[in-house]
Design a protein around this motif. Sequence first.
Motif, short mmCIF file in Angstrom:
data_model
loop_
_atom_site.label_atom_id
_atom_site.label_comp_id
_atom_site.label_asym_id
_atom_site.label_seq_id
_atom_site.Cartn_x
_atom_site.Cartn_y
_atom_site.Cartn_z
N UNK A 164 78.57 67.11 70.54
CA UNK A 164 79.67 66.17 70.76
C UNK A 164 80.42 66.49 72.05
N UNK A 165 80.76 67.76 72.22
CA UNK A 165 81.52 68.12 73.43
C UNK A 165 80.66 67.99 74.68
N UNK A 166 79.36 68.22 74.56
CA UNK A 166 78.50 68.02 75.74
C UNK A 166 78.43 66.55 76.13
N UNK A 167 78.39 65.65 75.13
CA UNK A 167 78.39 64.21 75.45
C UNK A 167 79.72 63.82 76.10
N UNK A 168 80.81 64.34 75.57
CA UNK A 168 82.12 64.01 76.14
C UNK A 168 82.24 64.58 77.57
N UNK A 169 81.70 65.75 77.80
CA UNK A 169 81.74 66.33 79.15
C UNK A 169 80.97 65.45 80.14
N UNK A 170 79.86 64.90 79.70
CA UNK A 170 79.08 64.02 80.58
C UNK A 170 79.90 62.77 80.92
N UNK A 171 80.65 62.26 79.93
CA UNK A 171 81.48 61.08 80.17
C UNK A 171 82.58 61.40 81.18
N UNK A 172 83.22 62.53 81.01
CA UNK A 172 84.30 62.93 81.92
C UNK A 172 83.74 63.11 83.34
N UNK A 173 82.59 63.74 83.44
CA UNK A 173 81.99 63.97 84.76
C UNK A 173 81.68 62.67 85.47
N UNK A 221 69.36 66.79 62.56
CA UNK A 221 68.10 66.73 61.83
C UNK A 221 68.31 67.25 60.41
N UNK A 222 67.49 66.75 59.50
CA UNK A 222 67.63 67.15 58.10
C UNK A 222 68.26 66.04 57.30
N UNK A 223 68.65 66.39 56.09
CA UNK A 223 69.07 65.36 55.13
C UNK A 223 70.52 65.52 54.70
N UNK A 224 71.31 66.11 55.57
CA UNK A 224 72.74 66.22 55.29
C UNK A 224 73.51 65.66 56.48
N UNK A 225 74.51 64.86 56.19
CA UNK A 225 75.35 64.30 57.24
C UNK A 225 76.23 65.41 57.81
N UNK A 226 76.15 65.63 59.11
CA UNK A 226 76.95 66.67 59.76
C UNK A 226 78.40 66.19 59.90
N UNK A 227 79.31 67.07 59.55
CA UNK A 227 80.73 66.79 59.73
C UNK A 227 81.16 67.54 60.99
N UNK A 228 81.65 66.84 62.01
CA UNK A 228 81.94 67.51 63.29
C UNK A 228 82.84 68.74 63.13
N UNK A 229 82.54 69.78 63.89
CA UNK A 229 83.29 71.04 63.75
C UNK A 229 84.73 70.85 64.27
N UNK A 230 85.57 71.78 63.93
CA UNK A 230 86.98 71.69 64.30
C UNK A 230 87.21 71.64 65.80
N UNK A 231 86.45 72.45 66.55
CA UNK A 231 86.62 72.45 68.01
C UNK A 231 86.28 71.08 68.58
N UNK A 232 85.21 70.48 68.09
CA UNK A 232 84.83 69.14 68.56
C UNK A 232 85.88 68.12 68.17
N UNK A 233 86.45 68.24 66.97
CA UNK A 233 87.49 67.29 66.56
C UNK A 233 88.68 67.32 67.52
N UNK A 234 89.06 68.51 67.94
CA UNK A 234 90.18 68.62 68.88
C UNK A 234 89.86 67.88 70.18
N UNK A 235 88.68 68.14 70.73
CA UNK A 235 88.33 67.52 72.02
C UNK A 235 88.11 66.02 71.86
N UNK A 236 87.49 65.62 70.76
CA UNK A 236 87.34 64.19 70.47
C UNK A 236 88.72 63.53 70.46
N UNK A 237 89.68 64.17 69.82
CA UNK A 237 91.02 63.56 69.69
C UNK A 237 91.72 63.45 71.04
N UNK A 238 91.35 64.31 71.99
CA UNK A 238 91.98 64.26 73.31
C UNK A 238 91.36 63.21 74.21
#
Length: 133
Positions: free
Chosen positions: A58-67, A83-100
């Motif tokens: 998530x943060x790498x995608x956001x960094x590409x957008x900022x760049x 990958x796999x059969x469980x929905x990933x819940x974004x980590x706390x660090x990513x949530x902070x950067x997503x929110x910014x």
Amino acid sequence: MAEVDARQLPALARAVSDNAHAPFSRVRVGAAVLSEGGKVYTGCNVESASYGLTQCAERNALAAAVADGALPGSLIAMAVYANGFAVLSPCGACRQVISELMAPGAEVTSCCDNKESRTWTVAELLPYPFVLE
Ligand code: THU
């Protein structure tokens, strides 16, 4: 990349997860974020043998957008795939950067290798973000 709409983001997130560097966890994550101008930016997780240096998709995608010059609040949707059969819940660090960088009402959808998915608004993911006055 050509202009896309939010419905295409899960497939783009899944496609970029093929490039993940995940030799330690084997969890391959991709993220695709959409700007209000219809541009899409992608990122995948990049792990390090010094585990704490691992970078999330998530943060790498956001960094590409900022760049590319995307302004805070101009990113209107994100999809995350793991990958796999469980929905990933974004980590706390990513949530902070997503929110910014994304609007509070923007939607983040997480999907995996079955039909399950989950969608949150940015405000739902992180109700009380840290902000600098
Ligand atoms: N990971 C992400 O890319 N995004 C998240 O929100 C959570 C975790 C990655 C980091 C690591 O490479 C792997 O998933 C397992 O934790």
